[in-house]
Design a protein around this motif. Structure first.
Motif, short mmCIF file in Angstrom:
data_model
loop_
_atom_site.label_atom_id
_atom_site.label_comp_id
_atom_site.label_asym_id
_atom_site.label_seq_id
_atom_site.Cartn_x
_atom_site.Cartn_y
_atom_site.Cartn_z
N MET A 1 -42.46 -19.02 56.89
CA MET A 1 -42.15 -17.59 57.04
C MET A 1 -42.91 -16.76 56.02
SD MET A 1 -39.78 -17.18 59.49
CE MET A 1 -38.73 -15.83 59.07
N SER A 2 -42.99 -17.25 54.81
CA SER A 2 -43.72 -16.55 53.75
C SER A 2 -45.19 -16.44 54.08
CB SER A 2 -43.52 -17.28 52.42
OG SER A 2 -44.26 -16.68 51.41
N THR B 1 -45.65 -13.81 56.77
CA THR B 1 -45.48 -12.47 56.20
C THR B 1 -46.69 -12.07 55.37
OG1 THR B 1 -43.08 -12.86 56.10
CG2 THR B 1 -43.95 -11.04 54.78
N ASP B 2 -47.21 -13.00 54.57
CA ASP B 2 -48.39 -12.71 53.75
C ASP B 2 -49.59 -12.36 54.64
OD1 ASP B 2 -46.98 -13.12 51.44
OD2 ASP B 2 -47.75 -15.16 51.10
N LYS C 1 -49.48 -11.06 57.64
CA LYS C 1 -49.26 -9.73 58.22
C LYS C 1 -49.56 -8.64 57.19
CE LYS C 1 -45.77 -10.91 61.68
NZ LYS C 1 -44.35 -10.76 62.07
#
Length: 159
Positions: free
Chosen positions: A65-66, A69-70, A72
């Motif tokens: 998930m991280s 997100t990074d 994006k």
């Protein structure tokens, strides 16, 4: 009177089938070489293993998930910087066009010319002591700054 009833027998007889399973389980546990502490340790190790596996699974999920997100955020920042670059480039081209439209020679103010002449005259008179000309130099600096500010406000004033 109650002496026959209180005597203990060596054998227990269970009537239902459920009792037989409990009896077999009890016998197998009593005959097992493992002690209660060993069984408890094994159960504890099994629980710890399950908890560790679950923690690893959750950590992997969080890492994934991280990473998403990074990616994006990086993509958005690149887009934002492109927008910023475009607007800055447009402002620069607008200012360049205005400067080209201005006359190519910068007219010096009469006050700046007089201040420059005063500095040159003072330096020639005091060729051995040029620090004595500090008043004339400061006056020249003030006039140049005033002329620069006027030029900048004239060019940028329309933006």
């Amino acid at each position: 009177m109650g002496s026959n009833q209180s005597s203990l027998s060596d054998q227990h007889v269970f009537q239902s089938g459920q009792g037989q399973i409990g009896f077999n389980l009890t016998n197998s546990l009593q005959q097992s070489p493992e002690s209660d502490a060993t069984r408890q340790r094994l159960a504890s190790l099994e629980v710890q293993k399950r908890v560790t596996d679950e923690l690893h699974r959750l950590q992997d999920k969080e890492d994934q998930m991280s990473k998403i997100t990074d990616e994006k955020l990086a993509k958005e920042s690149i887009e934002d910087s492109q927008i910023g670059r475009n607007s800055v480039a447009q402002s620069i081209s607008t200012l360049s066009q205005k400067l080209r439209n201005q006359s190519s020679s910068v007219d010096q103010s009469e006050v700046v010319k007089r201040a420059e002449t005063a500095v040159v005259r003072c330096l020639r008179l005091n060729d051995r002591r040029p620090l004595d000309c500090w008043r004339e130099v400061e006056e020249f600096k003030r006039e140049v700054i005033r002329l620069e500010n006027a030029f900048v406000s004239k060019v940028v004033g329309g933006v």
